[in-house]
Write a protein that holds these residues in place. Structure first.
Motif, PDB file in Angstrom:
ATOM      1  N   ARG A  52       1.816  -1.217  15.302  1.00 50.04           N
ATOM      2  CA  ARG A  52       0.786  -2.005  14.573  1.00 50.04           C
ATOM      3  C   ARG A  52       1.252  -3.612  14.213  1.00 50.04           C
ATOM      4  NH1 ARG A  52      -2.731   1.605  10.401  1.00 50.04           N
ATOM      5  NH2 ARG A  52      -2.999   3.275  11.546  1.00 50.04           N
ATOM      6  N   ALA A  53       2.547  -3.489  14.200  1.00 47.77           N
ATOM      7  CA  ALA A  53       3.066  -4.711  14.291  1.00 47.77           C
ATOM      8  C   ALA A  53       3.033  -5.702  15.396  1.00 47.77           C
ATOM      9  CB  ALA A  53       4.814  -4.905  13.928  1.00 47.77           C
ATOM     10  N   ALA A  54       3.299  -5.036  16.578  1.00 50.61           N
ATOM     11  CA  ALA A  54       3.131  -5.715  17.934  1.00 50.61           C
ATOM     12  C   ALA A  54       1.649  -6.067  18.031  1.00 50.61           C
ATOM     13  CB  ALA A  54       3.360  -4.930  18.942  1.00 50.61           C
ATOM     14  N   GLY A  55       0.622  -5.356  17.659  1.00 50.71           N
ATOM     15  CA  GLY A  55      -0.614  -5.470  17.631  1.00 50.71           C
ATOM     16  C   GLY A  55      -0.899  -6.777  16.733  1.00 50.71           C
ATOM     17  N   ALA A  56      -0.338  -7.204  15.609  1.00 45.95           N
ATOM     18  CA  ALA A  56      -0.537  -8.288  14.820  1.00 45.95           C
ATOM     19  C   ALA A  56       0.280  -9.543  15.282  1.00 45.95           C
ATOM     20  CB  ALA A  56      -0.112  -7.744  13.337  1.00 45.95           C
TER      21      ALA A  56
END
Length: 978
Positions: A52-56
């Motif tokens: 999720r962090a990478a996606g953000a």
């Protein structure tokens, strides 16, 4: 836990980490320490957070601590992070700006200075450069730093983590870029013994204002079950799923290992998992290992005094060993001076590691100790287990029967059944078995069958009765032979094996004279009446019923008299739907209560509840169910067939009345295997709310083996309706066809449920036919009409089938037939407001959701008839019902109808005024070709998720609730070629 497994049941934990990531991105640096037992899912949770962090748009840096014993490399997880940064040329300038970190890279690579201990000045520069490096990276993009397995961290890693986290001061959102940092660190809480070096650091860190702690608890049983099902390429039997859930005890890794080993015939601990567990045990001293393995023979829990006598150690040595086992989180101290294994699989692994001779000897020791007069009451089951494992079969037999007697006194039929089964398993190996337990094997089998019935284990009841039939030839007692046969017949009816039930009940009656009547003949006749009834042999059932009625009155046998009245009600006195029939059933209830026969009293109450439900008296039905379930609770019969059917009916009633949350609450968490449909009695609620996983649960019911008529019915209804909600009329029609074929039987070739199934199929076909006509494809619409003919014919034939017992005039059947006729009119392209008014009114007996669905259809017809004001008011009412029920698909369908019809409150433009982006036009053209989201994504080189977003936007713009409807409206509006 593997990263490839779906994340299940961690919504709260994910939300907590999402919050931390959001804080870090906004310039408010923070850290979360994630604690949990080995295998509970820490790695999978952190992987989800990292994704999720990478996606953000965050830079994700991950380092792992490794158990390298006393020769571990300093700063190992940070070296791993730096290696990855070094391999990415985009970060070369940032690394060059912090030369002190080169020391870590050299040490991590094992070159010179690997064992060098830097002085305090050099060490401080190193710490500051690592912190500075992270700050510089955060200026380029927010950073997530993940450190896993802190319980293995070396002192240098702990010091560096302390330094970093102490610098995370709370900031206001929007602060400087270098503060955009989130740190997530995990550790095994079960590895932290009292002197573990990480303990002081954790106590220090959690006091920092920007550091929080997240304890990852074991998963709920339902979540573990979902995880296990998700790991299977093919559906697993529910018994297998339940067994894995029970053994895993909320541990995701254990569940995965057990799932992977489901083909292991010995059913023990999988070898890979056993090695992990034994490694923890072998870290203890030899005395502690001896104590732990002895405790494993005792079971999951053991009393201190019993363990002390079995292990034969001085008190001080025993206490030291126990303290070590508790400190390593292998045992936990419990109430009543007991110890228990922290996890059942640890106990299994320790037990499996014993040599065969050790096991036999220790089991014999525990059997002897538990047989001493001063031991606690209720240990007969334990003694039976230890006698058998210690090869003392006479002792196992007598203790098993004693344990069965104890279970019967406590009202525990499932336990009674298991103990009797254990006794029967060793019966033939004990020469003086009859004298030892003062009984015979057939009597024990019949008793086990009766216990299985009370426990709801219908198939086990059949198996015990069949075993008794195989043995009864050795007995000269005619009454016993008759009893075995009618008992077997009764159990066969519980599993829908009706022809075999009729055969055995016929044999029972043929073996005993009707004159003079006896109690044995009464119950043989009562069983045969039911078997004849189920096979539509009404003449036999009626004749024998009156004979039974007279004989029961002559003998003054009130319970048999009550049973005869119940059986004859549907044949002679207007059925349970009629007032006269329910009066008779009330009389039977009173007679059964007077005689003390709880089973017959429960049968009367169930029929009263069903009759009230079928006649539309829903509140009255709830009253009878409450009385029946309370009686079952008081008499410890809640798992017997009639109470289980009552629980099913109660959930159905609450669903019908629109009390959906209550319906979910009353469904039992666990049910016997033959009554799995009871556990899914409220499956219509998540279906109506559009929740995921409904189709998978319904398919498991439909395909369950052995065959379960009610389970197949529920599964087929849900699968047909779920396909209709998705706009897949082909799937809906296929499920309906399969259901009607499977559910049609000799006893009832036209089951009432066929009307409802047909109506749902017609609804789906009507949607498709309407959309095809809107798109101008009259030829395809005509094919839909042809496909629908079989379903309207089945609904009409079912309603008019000449049933010799009672007419189908109940409000539910009337409403569903009206619905089928109204949907049939839609299939043919007609707009019949009056027919939909009749249908909505027909559901007014109390079926809240189906009335709302019919009112939506009525509103659509009113729009087509240009009665827009009435349609607007009706749509508002339906939407209010949908909101109250949280029925998302119904709410969305109402909103789409309002937009499409441009009723008051509509925000959607007509299709010919819609403006689509260039990408949406590309997606729409592929959608018109029938491509799925995944296929659209592959064609346009975008993700399936992005394609789904575009499809949703298109549907919202044109005012459609389904993909096919969106295409039809787009064609009509000229957005794509016809």
């Amino acid at each position: 836990m593997g990263w490839d497994a779906a994340l299940v049941g961690r919504d709260e934990e994910v939300a907590r980490l999402e919050e931390a990531l959001g804080r870090g991105r906004s310039g408010d640096p923070c850290a979360v320490l994630v604690a949990g037992d080995a295998g509970v899912g820490k790695t999978r949770l952190l992987a989800e957070a990292a994704a999720r962090a990478a996606g953000a748009g965050m830079t994700v840096l991950t380092g792992h601590c490794v158990d390298l014993g006393d020769v571990g490399l300093p700063y190992l997880p940070f070296v791993e992070v730096l290696r990855r940064l070094e391999a990415d040329e985009r970060h070369a300038d940032v690394l060059a700006a912090h030369p002190a970190v080169e020391r870590l890279l050299r040490a991590g690579g094992g070159r010179e200075h690997a064992g060098e201990i830097p002085d305090s000045g050099v060490r401080l520069r190193l710490l500051e450069d690592v912190a500075g490096l992270l700050g510089d990276l955060a200026e380029q993009a927010p950073v997530l730093l993940v450190i896993e397995d802190l319980h293995w961290a070396d002192q240098s890693t702990r010091d560096l983590l302390r330094f970093l986290l102490s610098r995370l001061l709370p900031q206001r959102p929007g602060a400087a870029g270098y503060q955009r940092l989130t740190v997530l660190a995990s550790y095994r809480s079960d590895d932290l013994h009292r002197r573990h070096p990480l303990r002081p650091l954790l106590a220090e860190l959690v006091r920092l204002p920007s550091v929080g702690r997240l304890d990852l608890r074991p998963m709920d049983d339902d979540d573990v079950a979902r995880l296990v099902r998700g790991l299977a390429a093919d559906p697993l039997p529910e018994d297998t799923v339940r067994a894995i859930v029970e053994r895993a005890e909320g541990n995701a890794f254990y569940a995965q290992e057990l799932r992977a080993a489901t083909d292991d015939i010995d059913g023990g601990v999988p070898s890979g998992l056993a090695e992990v567990l034994l490694t923890r045990i072998e870290q203890m001293s030899s005395v502690a290992q001896r104590v732990l393995r002895t405790a494993a023979v005792a079971g999951r829990r053991v009393e201190h005094g019993l363990l002390r006598d079995a292990v034969e150690l001085p008190d001080d040595e025993l206490e030291t060993a126990l303290r070590e086992a508790v400190g390593r989180h292998l045992l936990v101290a419990g109430e009543g001076d007991t110890y228990a294994f922290r996890h059942a699989l640890t106990r299994e692994a320790a037990y499996a590691d014993l040599l065969p001779g050790e096991r036999v000897r220790l089991h014999a020791v525990f059997a002897r100790l538990l047989g001493e007069p001063d031991r606690r009451a209720g240990s007969s089951a334990e003694r039976a287990h230890h006698h058998r494992a210690g090869h003392d079969l006479p002792g196992a037999l007598s203790a098993s029967v004693e344990a069965a007697d104890s279970a019967a006194r406590m009202g525990a039929p499932a336990e009674e059944m298991r103990r009797l089964e254990a006794a029967l398993e060793v019966w033939d190996a004990v020469p003086n078995a009859r004298e030892l337990v003062d009984s015979d094997d057939v009597t024990l089998m019949m008793r086990a069958s009766a216990a299985a019935v009370r426990a709801g284990e219908a198939h086990r009841a059949v198996a015990f009765a069949r075993s008794a039939l195989d043995r009864v030839g050795e007995h000269a007692d005619v009454d016993l032979a008759v009893t075995v046969r009618y008992t077997l017949a009764s159990s066969l009816m519980n599993v829908d094996n009706l022809h075999a039930a009729f055969e055995y009940s016929s044999q029972a009656l043929a073996m005993i004279p009707a004159d003079p009547p006896s109690r044995t003949w009464l119950w043989a006749a009562a069983t045969h009446i039911q078997a004849a009834y189920y096979l539509n042999d009404d003449e036999t059932a009626r004749r024998l019923g009156h004979q039974l009625l007279a004989a029961a009155e002559e003998l003054g046998t009130d319970d048999a008299l009550a049973d005869a009245i119940i059986s004859l009600t549907g044949l002679e006195w207007g059925s349970r739907q009629a007032f006269e029939g329910r009066e008779r059933l009330s009389q039977a209830r009173d007679l059964a209560h007077k005689s003390g026969n709880t089973t017959i009293e429960l049968r009367a109450l169930f029929n009263l509840a069903m009759g009230s439900f079928e006649s539309g008296r829903l509140a009255e039905s709830l009253g009878w169910l409450d009385e029946g379930l309370e009686l079952a609770r008081r008499t410890t019969r809640s798992t017997s067939p009639y109470p289980l059917d009552m629980q099913y009916l109660r959930a159905q009633l609450l669903y019908t009345l629109g009390r959906w949350d209550e319906a979910l609450e009353v469904v039992p968490e666990t049910v016997p295997s033959a009554f799995r449909h009871v556990a899914e009695a409220a499956l219509y609620v998540p279906l109506g709310r559009g929740e995921p996983g409904v189709a998978e649960r319904a398919r498991a019911l439909f395909e369950e083996r052995p065959f379960n008529w009610m389970g197949t019915l529920i599964g087929s209804l849900v699968l047909t309706d779920e396909a209709a909600w998705r706009g897949d009329s082909t799937a809906a029609a296929e499920w309906a066809r399969r259901a009607l074929d499977v559910l049609s039987e000799d006893r009832n070739p036209y089951p009432d449920a066929g009307i409802r199934i047909s109506a749902l199929a017609l609804s789906a076909i009507g949607d498709t036919a309407t959309e095809l006509r809107a798109a101008g494809d009259t030829e395809a619409a005509a094919r839909e009409v042809a496909r629908a003919e079989q379903f309207i014919e089945r609904a009409r034939t079912t309603m008019s089938w000449p049933n010799r017992r009672f007419p189908r005039t109940g409000p539910e059947s009337v409403a569903w037939l009206s619905r089928a006729e109204a949907e049939w009119s839609r299939v043919r392209g007609e707009v019949d407001v009056a027919l939909w008014e009749k249908t909505a009114e027909a559901y007014g007996y109390g079926n809240v959701f189906e009335q709302a669905r019919s009112e939506l259809r009525l509103a659509q017809a009113l729009v087509a008839a240009d009665r827009r004001e009435e349609a607007t008011a009706l749509a508002q009412r339906v939407r209010e019902t949908a909101e109250r029920l949280r029925a998302v698909p119904l709410r969305d369908a109402v909103d789409a109808m309002v937009r499409r019809g441009r009723l008051a409150g509509s925000a959607a433009a007509p299709a010919d005024e819609v403006t689509l982006t260039a990408r949406e036009r590309e997606v729409l053209e592929l959608l018109a070709r029938g491509l799925s989201n995944r296929q659209i994504g592959e064609e346009l080189f975008i993700s399936a998720k992005t394609a789904s977003v575009h499809v949703s936007n298109i549907m919202a713009k044109v005012g459609a609730s389904r993909r096919t409807e969106a295409v039809a409206l787009a064609r009509r509006g000229g957005l794509i070629p016809d």
